[in-house]
Design a protein around this motif. Structure first.
Motif, PDB file in Angstrom:
ATOM      1  N   VAL A  43      41.239  40.961  42.565  1.00 54.84           N
ATOM      2  CA  VAL A  43      40.726  40.050  41.177  1.00 54.84           C
ATOM      3  C   VAL A  43      39.599  39.115  42.159  1.00 54.84           C
ATOM      4  CG1 VAL A  43      40.891  38.635  39.126  1.00 54.84           C
ATOM      5  CG2 VAL A  43      42.976  41.254  40.232  1.00 54.84           C
TER       6      VAL A  43
ATOM      7  N   ALA B 258      42.281  30.706  36.494  1.00 56.87           N
ATOM      8  CA  ALA B 258      42.359  31.762  35.460  1.00 56.87           C
ATOM      9  C   ALA B 258      43.723  31.581  34.670  1.00 56.87           C
ATOM     10  CB  ALA B 258      43.200  32.964  36.555  1.00 56.87           C
TER      11      ALA B 258
ATOM     12  N   ALA C 115      41.263  36.653  34.568  1.00 56.64           N
ATOM     13  CA  ALA C 115      42.723  37.144  34.548  1.00 56.64           C
ATOM     14  C   ALA C 115      43.989  36.739  33.950  1.00 56.64           C
ATOM     15  CB  ALA C 115      42.541  37.023  36.732  1.00 56.64           C
TER      16      ALA C 115
ATOM     17  N   GLY D 197      35.408  34.129  35.235  1.00 59.45           N
ATOM     18  CA  GLY D 197      35.914  34.467  36.832  1.00 59.45           C
ATOM     19  C   GLY D 197      35.368  33.990  37.708  1.00 59.45           C
TER      20      GLY D 197
ATOM     21  N   CYS E 264      47.014  41.104  35.432  1.00 60.08           N
ATOM     22  CA  CYS E 264      47.929  41.553  37.476  1.00 60.08           C
ATOM     23  C   CYS E 264      49.108  40.993  37.861  1.00 60.08           C
ATOM     24  CB  CYS E 264      46.170  41.577  38.072  1.00 60.08           C
ATOM     25  SG  CYS E 264      46.243  39.907  38.906  1.00 60.08           S
TER      26      CYS E 264
ATOM     27  N   LEU F 292      37.688  47.319  37.660  1.00 60.80           N
ATOM     28  CA  LEU F 292      37.569  46.004  38.168  1.00 60.80           C
ATOM     29  C   LEU F 292      36.626  45.221  37.204  1.00 60.80           C
ATOM     30  CD1 LEU F 292      39.069  45.058  41.160  1.00 60.80           C
ATOM     31  CD2 LEU F 292      40.424  43.991  38.769  1.00 60.80           C
TER      32      LEU F 292
ATOM     33  N   ARG G  37      36.441  38.502  38.388  1.00 63.69           N
ATOM     34  CA  ARG G  37      36.933  38.855  37.198  1.00 63.69           C
ATOM     35  C   ARG G  37      37.703  37.846  36.305  1.00 63.69           C
ATOM     36  NH1 ARG G  37      33.533  40.503  35.419  1.00 63.69           N
ATOM     37  NH2 ARG G  37      34.271  41.664  33.537  1.00 63.69           N
TER      38      ARG G  37
ATOM     39  N   VAL H  34      41.581  40.604  33.508  1.00 65.18           N
ATOM     40  CA  VAL H  34      42.801  41.146  34.301  1.00 65.18           C
ATOM     41  C   VAL H  34      44.082  40.891  33.769  1.00 65.18           C
ATOM     42  CG1 VAL H  34      42.884  42.415  36.176  1.00 65.18           C
ATOM     43  CG2 VAL H  34      40.657  42.248  36.093  1.00 65.18           C
TER      44      VAL H  34
ATOM     45  N   VAL I 156      47.397  35.906  34.987  1.00 68.16           N
ATOM     46  CA  VAL I 156      48.234  36.250  35.759  1.00 68.16           C
ATOM     47  C   VAL I 156      49.800  36.237  35.594  1.00 68.16           C
ATOM     48  CG1 VAL I 156      47.927  35.436  38.772  1.00 68.16           C
ATOM     49  CG2 VAL I 156      46.619  35.769  38.133  1.00 68.16           C
TER      50      VAL I 156
END
Length: 329
Positions: A245, A277, A252, A301, A235, A227, A250, A233, A254
């Motif tokens: 996360v 995010a 991201a 993040g 996810c 991570l 981080r 990221v 999503v």
């Protein structure tokens, strides 16, 4: 003594149980867990291994829509319920994460229930029975991120304790040098897979980005380091993935996976409303990935601090300890 039922699907339920159980032990509160999962190595209390109730030929599993899963004549289901029922007289309350049937079983024995709330539309008949009959609901999110339309009478008895992950006690690892731009994919095992070729198409559409994909089929040897070693990221919107996360702070993207009751879409909507995010309701077209990754990196993040304060397990344990003291004669 507190009872704690842990559902077997995915990693979120057992991850929460481990964190809350550890915090309860620090407060001197005993916990006995009930689950068909194997006992985790770090579980310090009793762990009652339940027989599975899965079957390929269920007979009247919903009792005409009153329950979610109670197939008639199933030996495993009967064994599970008997194992729990035998211990209920010794318990001051039961935490249920998650099962409508276990929540109602405990309540019918006159034992107070704490139901771990789930996102999504829980207005179906079984969920209404479990949530309405619970003495307390435990929400693993902050109240500001609650689903829109959450009933007022549920909110009034809910402890909003925030997200919790296995990483919440860890410090960031030493900074690692990175060559270029790195995407870390974190995908769970609790539900629907991605469309065929989706990750390969995203890779092909983002030259200059190095994609590393982690899943139950190819787990990370050190997810915390992974991570912190990525720039963005990607996810799904499950509670556990989001908590991890968020704990690592981080950037991201999503992507909600299809789930019963639209659970992940509700989580994605909460993230969008707060601007934490990039959050999508479905896997995007390949040609949108360059813009999505750039937007996630630009957003950063640090906003995840609002989602996971890194003390959710402690707050949950404190609420349970107070409740146990109040209901114990």
């Amino acid at each position: 003594m507190i009872g704690y039922y842990v559902h077997h699907q995915g990693l979120g339920h057992v991850t929460r149980a481990r964190g809350i159980g550890r915090e309860l032990a620090r407060r001197g509160v005993g916990v006995v867990a009930f689950s068909s999962l194997v006992r985790p190595d770090d579980w310090t209390g009793e762990w009652v291994r339940l027989p599975t109730d899965e079957t390929n030929t269920p007979f009247e599993p919903t009792a005409g829509g009153v329950l979610h899963w109670a197939p008639l004549g199933h030996e495993g289901l009967g064994g599970r319920m008997r194992a729990i029922a035998e211990r209920l007289p010794d318990l001051c309350l039961v935490v249920v994460d998650v099962s409508v049937e276990v929540a109602l079983l405990a309540r019918l024995f006159g034992v107070p229930t704490v139901v771990v709330a789930m996102r999504g539309d829980r207005s179906d008949r079984p969920h209404l029975a479990a949530y309405d009959s619970a003495c307390t609901l435990l929400a693993p999110w902050e109240q500001r991120f609650a689903d829109q339309g959450w009933p007022a009478h549920w909110s009034e008895k809910t402890h909003f304790v925030g997200a919790m992950s296995r990483f919440d006690d860890l410090e960031p690892p030493a900074t690692r040098a990175r060559a270029g731009r790195r995407v870390l994919g974190v995908w769970g095992g609790g539900g629907t897979d991605l469309p065929a070729g989706a990750v390969q198409a995203a890779r092909a559409a983002t030259p200059g980005w190095d994609w590393v994909w982690r899943s139950p089929a190819d787990p990370s040897p050190d997810l915390w380091a992974d991570l912190h070693g990525c720039d963005v990221v990607v996810c799904h919107a499950g509670n556990n993935a989001l908590a991890e996360v968020a704990s690592a702070r981080r950037p991201a993207v999503v992507v909600a996976q299809p789930r019963p009751f639209d659970e992940q879409r509700h989580a994605a909507a909460a993230i969008r409303r707060a601007g934490l995010a990039v959050a999508l309701d479905e896997w995007p077209e390949p040609d949108t990935w360059p813009q999505l990754l750039d937007e996630a990196r630009r957003r950063g993040g640090e906003g995840w601090k609002q989602w996971n304060r890194r003390d959710g397990a402690g707050r949950a344990a404190e609420a349970l300890a107070h409740l146990a003291a109040r209901v114990t004669p």
